[in-house]
Design an enzyme around this catalytic site. Structure first.
Site, PDB file in Angstrom:
ATOM      1  N   GLU A 155      66.875  23.083  11.647  1.00 14.96           N
ATOM      2  CA  GLU A 155      66.066  22.047  12.264  1.00 14.96           C
ATOM      3  C   GLU A 155      66.950  21.028  12.970  1.00 14.96           C
ATOM      4  O   GLU A 155      67.952  20.591  12.401  1.00 14.96           O
ATOM      5  CB  GLU A 155      65.281  21.366  11.142  1.00 14.96           C
ATOM      6  CG  GLU A 155      64.108  20.559  11.578  1.00 14.96           C
ATOM      7  CD  GLU A 155      63.381  19.987  10.363  1.00 14.96           C
ATOM      8  OE1 GLU A 155      62.351  20.548   9.961  1.00 14.96           O
ATOM      9  OE2 GLU A 155      63.861  18.984   9.816  1.00 14.96           O
ATOM     10  N   TYR A 172      61.992  17.259  18.754  1.00 12.64           N
ATOM     11  CA  TYR A 172      62.129  18.063  17.533  1.00 12.64           C
ATOM     12  C   TYR A 172      62.216  19.537  17.929  1.00 12.64           C
ATOM     13  O   TYR A 172      61.448  20.015  18.769  1.00 12.64           O
ATOM     14  CB  TYR A 172      60.906  17.864  16.629  1.00 12.64           C
ATOM     15  CG  TYR A 172      60.917  18.798  15.440  1.00 12.64           C
ATOM     16  CD1 TYR A 172      61.405  18.371  14.210  1.00 12.64           C
ATOM     17  CD2 TYR A 172      60.478  20.116  15.564  1.00 12.64           C
ATOM     18  CE1 TYR A 172      61.450  19.238  13.134  1.00 12.64           C
ATOM     19  CE2 TYR A 172      60.521  20.988  14.486  1.00 12.64           C
ATOM     20  CZ  TYR A 172      61.004  20.546  13.278  1.00 12.64           C
ATOM     21  OH  TYR A 172      61.060  21.397  12.213  1.00 12.64           O
TER      22      TYR A 172
END
Ligand code: GDP
Ligand code: MN
Length: 395
Positions: A189, A101
């Site tokens: 993101e 991530y």
């Protein structure tokens, strides 16, 4: 304004963040044709303005063009997280070695940006943040500061990248920061950033939100086909209904329905409900001097919401008038009826007249007042808040 995955990926690619170039399709035939052209297994991804598609069945894999066609058809026929699927991104299926991530968002408390990284990608980062925050690496960034390559590299190192990959992932971090600033983003993101079995890093998902108030600075988005959109795709049915009625309304995840007099009272009420251990089901603003019709509609939104277990009402008659408030509540009680317990407080402008209207109506129709407790200046707002929380817990 939230971007679709395929839109955000276009921007990623312009900033040198590696993606696989897929194709957005609107029919199963297009999906089949693209899968044929690729000649490899594909991933089919519903393009909706919401995350968590994987879990909700919005991401499918197909080994052959035929299977791609069938699964595309299925995807178009289902709703994913309540959103209809109108576009599907068909992309090469990556062979995953590991998922990471990497994201940047606003740190509203410290007036900075924050970059977040986690060596477990694909999962919901919010979940990890709650359960085991140590697994997330955070670095704080000043908006005006340059994001030096060494900081990118240190992030990459923390994610376990070595050798050439260290620089590569470091560059992705730097690019992500440039992209964030260039487009006045609120969020960018990559989840997951995939390390493939053959050793490449690829942004397999892209999420990005641009600050609405800065959109005028980015006509180039429209030139790329990213039109300014109302975030209706992200609105719940109730929020859409409220918008049609011209009522500023937002669904929250609690169970106390908030029927405040004005946004200020709404914010304060929200804090009070939390303070007394409850959770608001919504935020709502009545606007200055709402008509009885409008007030009745506000109550309909709450009464018809299955999450609402009690209703907190606080009206301070300033610009607005308590007699109009009482008329609105009475209109709602007579025409719609109240199915949840409601606790109301009413003070200020035309208060006596408001009380008179309630009293008169109650004498005529006591049964419609069954679920309401009405208070005035004698009861502090804290008491009302506490009571609303209590009623929600009892329900
Ligand atoms: P989200 O659930 O809406 O965040 O959608 P994602 O695009 O992140 O996809 C969900 C999950 O599907 C990812 O975490 C991956 O595990 C998987 N996935 C997505 N794209 C690929 C791909 O190209 N190859 C493989 N093997 N898995 C993928
Ligand atoms: Mn994702």
């Amino acid at each position: 304004m939230r971007l679709y995955e395929y839109e955000a990926k276009k921007l990623f690619s312009q900033f040198g963040i590696p993606i696989t170039t897929g194709e957005v399709v609107k029919t199963k035939e297009q999906a089949k044709a693209f899968a044929e052209k690729l000649g490899k297994p594909v991933v089919l991804k519903a393009q909706i303005l919401s995350g968590g598609r994987g879990k909700a069945g919005g991401v499918k894999f197909a080994q052959s063009p035929k299977e791609a066609e069938e699964k595309t058809e299925q995807l178009f026929a289902t709703k994913i997280k309540d959103f209809p699927v109108n576009k599907i991104l068909v992309d090469e299926k990556l062979e995953i070695e590991k998922e990471f991530y990497l994201g940047i968002t606003l740190d509203r408390i410290n007036y900075k940006l924050v970059m977040l990284a986690c060596s477990e990608g694909g999962v919901e980062i919010e979940e990890i943040a709650r359960k085991d925050p140590k697994r997330i690496k955070k670095i704080s960034l000043d908006v005006d500061q340059r994001f030096h390559p060494f900081r990118g590299n240190s992030m990459a190192g923390w994610l376990g990248a070595k050798g050439d990959n260290l620089k590569l992932v470091g560059k992705i971090a730097v690019s992500l920061f440039k992209l964030f600033k260039q487009y006045d983003a609120k969020l960018v993101e990559i989840n997951p950033l995939i390390l493939t079995k053959d050793g490449k890093y690829v942004a397999a998902d892209a999420r990005m939100s641009v600050d609405d108030d800065a959109l005028f600075r980015h006509p180039e988005l429209a030139e790329m086909g990213i039109e300014k959109r109302h975030e209706e795709g992200e609105m719940t049915e109730r929020e859409k209904r409220a918008r049609q009625w011209g009522i500023p309304y937002l669904d929250l995840d609690g169970n106390v329905g908030m029927f405040p007099g004005g946004a200020g009272f709404g914010i304060m009420g929200n804090d009070f409900i939390h303070y007394f251990g409850g959770k608001p089901a919504n935020f709502m603003d009545s606007g200055g001097g709402p008509t009885p019709e409008r007030l009745a509609k506000m109550l309909i939104l709450l009464d018809e919401n299955p999450n609402v277990k009690s209703i907190f009402g606080a009206r301070f008659g300033g610009i607005s008038r308590c007699d109009d408030f009482a008329k609105g509540v009475v209109m709602f009680l007579k025409e719609h009826g109240l199915s949840k317990p409601m606790v109301l407080r009413m003070t200020g402008n035309m208060w006596k007249e408001g009380v008179r209207i309630f009293k008169e109506e109650k004498e005529k129709n006591p049964e419609i007042f069954r679920n309401i407790e009405i208070h005035g200046i004698e009861t502090p707002i804290e008491e009302i808040s506490k009571r609303a929380v209590e009623l929600a817990k009892k329900a």
